[in-house]
Design an enzyme around this catalytic site. Structure first.
Site, PDB file in Angstrom:
ATOM      1  CB  SER A   1      -4.027 -11.153   2.316  1.00 58.46           C
ATOM      2  OG  SER A   1      -2.929 -10.290   2.452  1.00 58.46           O
TER       3      SER A   1
ATOM      4  CE  LYS B   1      -4.159  -1.891   0.084  1.00 58.12           C
ATOM      5  NZ  LYS B   1      -5.138  -1.733  -1.011  1.00 58.12           N
TER       6      LYS B   1
END
Lengths: 91, 310
Positions: free
Chosen positions: B256, B43
């Site tokens: 994830s 991110k």
């Protein structure tokens, strides 16, 4: 073809609280139609009036998103599992 | 590697082979280790790009407060970048995210607005949109901002085709869709036959809650035609692969990452030949308090079930 259909919490009001129900048919659409006979309201919740899969519903056949298979016309086989999940934001 | 400041250290992450996961010598799996970014997730790339583009367009000026709905990593990246650049930042997030995430935000001086856990991340998005009506805020809005996929098109994917021109399959998790859109477009330009496969997290029932289906949410930046397949991964498979990454490869990654790897392995099993690149979005640090990495496996799965682990 007998297929297990796993319902999200929000749709269990149509299945008397059952997490999973059995449906039959040769395509995903036929299974949903069949379910709607015994659990009225299921079809309306996942399929639009135009006959398309509801935008905010993801449906998986044995873990594969049916939108990338044949959508509601995806063929199903005995013992398959269909999972219905609401779309959720990530990130 | 030398950079003028911490922002210059974003990107250029390693691409490493996973020899124990390839089913044979003709099928290879390589992992893009995004945990190597400054705050430990991919991110950083999109947060920097969104802020830079907003500064360039004039949408973000020093008197504005940055506001973003995020379940974690984007908030941490924005926190670091806003601290470096001197902006105030408010993050809207559901109550049920891990404690490390909240500590990290507070460390950087970010203010947190909680949205009800029962309404999940969709609730955080809705609340942030309401707040953003006030013009004192600038909302980058990762779900609808094309700077998000652009960061991956120009960065992540450019690095992948540079380091692995033979890529046949790209696998990444589906959150905002930014990774899959940006990398998918670039990799398909490079190899028009490439498969772009989404790993969709399937959380525990509590996460989906009782919310109305009409309140559903699909990020605006998602174009379904960029993907070729989407496979859902439950908490158990995701955690099993996360632990295998440590045990078999010595790679400490987030949950994830395990989900994405699970999909990569499934795709690999059906291939006779080819190269799969799987993106591992973050490191494991932020999940330590969940007990994900040690102790009883079933108990760890149960604890994670109620959380947004992706």
């Amino acid at each position: 073809m007998a297929v297990e259909v796993r319902m999200p919490t929000i749709l269990r009001k149509y299945t008397s609280g059952a997490k999973a129900v059995e449906g039959s048919g040769s395509t995903v659409r036929e299974v949903i139609e069949d379910l709607d006979q015994r659990h009225p309201g299921v079809r309306g919740a996942v399929v639009t009036d135009g006959g398309e899969l509801h935008r905010f519903i993801n449906m998986y056949l044995n873990d594969e998103d049916i939108r990338f298979l044949g959508s509601l016309e995806t063929p199903v086989s005995d013992g398959d599992v269909i999972s219905i999940l609401p779309a959720v934001a990530g990130g | 590697m030398r950079a003028d400041d911490i922002l210059g250290a974003i990107g250029n992450t390693p691409l490493v082979g996973l020899p124990t996961f390839g089913p044979g010598s003709d099928v290879k799996i390589l992992a893009k280790l995004e945990g190597h970014n400054p705050t430990g997730s991919m991110k950083d790339r999109i947060a920097l790009r969104m802020i830079q583009e907003a500064e360039a367009s004039g949408a973000l000026t020093p008197n504005k407060i940055v506001l973003e709905p995020t379940s974690g990593n984007t908030g941490i990246s924005l926190s670091m970048i806003c601290r470096r650049k001197g902006y105030r930042l408010v993050c809207v997030m559901p109550d049920n995210v891990s404690t490390e995430r909240i500590q990290l935000l507070e460390m950087f001086g970010t203010e947190i607005v909680h949205s009800p856990a029962a309404r999940g991340s969709n609730g955080a998005v809705a609340l942030a949109k309401e707040m953003a009506a006030d013009t004192k805020y600038f909302m980058p809005y990762q779900y609808g901002n094309e700077a998000n996929p652009r960061a991956h098109y120009d960065g992540t994917a450019a690095e992948i085709v540079r380091d692995c021109p033979e890529v046949d399959v790209f696998v990444a998790g589906l959150g905002t869709g930014g990774t899959l859109m940006g990398c998918g477009r670039r990799i398909r330009e490079h190899n028009p036959n490439a498969q772009i496969v989404a790993a969709e997290p399937e959380y525990g029932e509590l996460v989906y809650g009782l919310r109305n289906l009409d309140e559903g949410f699909i990020p605006e930046i998602i174009d379904m035609t960029v993907m070729t397949r989407r496979i859902k991964v439950g908490t158990e498979d995701a955690l099993r692969r996360t632990r295998q990454l440590v045990e078999q490869e010595g790679i400490f990654a987030g949950i994830s990452s395990g989900a994405a790897l699970h999909v990569a392995v499934r795709v690999a099993e059906k291939l006779s030949k080819g190269t799969i690149v799987v993106l591992l979005p973050d490191g494991g640090w932020k999940y330590l308090s969940t007990g994900a990495y040690g102790g009883d496996f079933a108990a760890a799965v149960k604890r994670l079930e109620g959380m947004l682990w992706a």
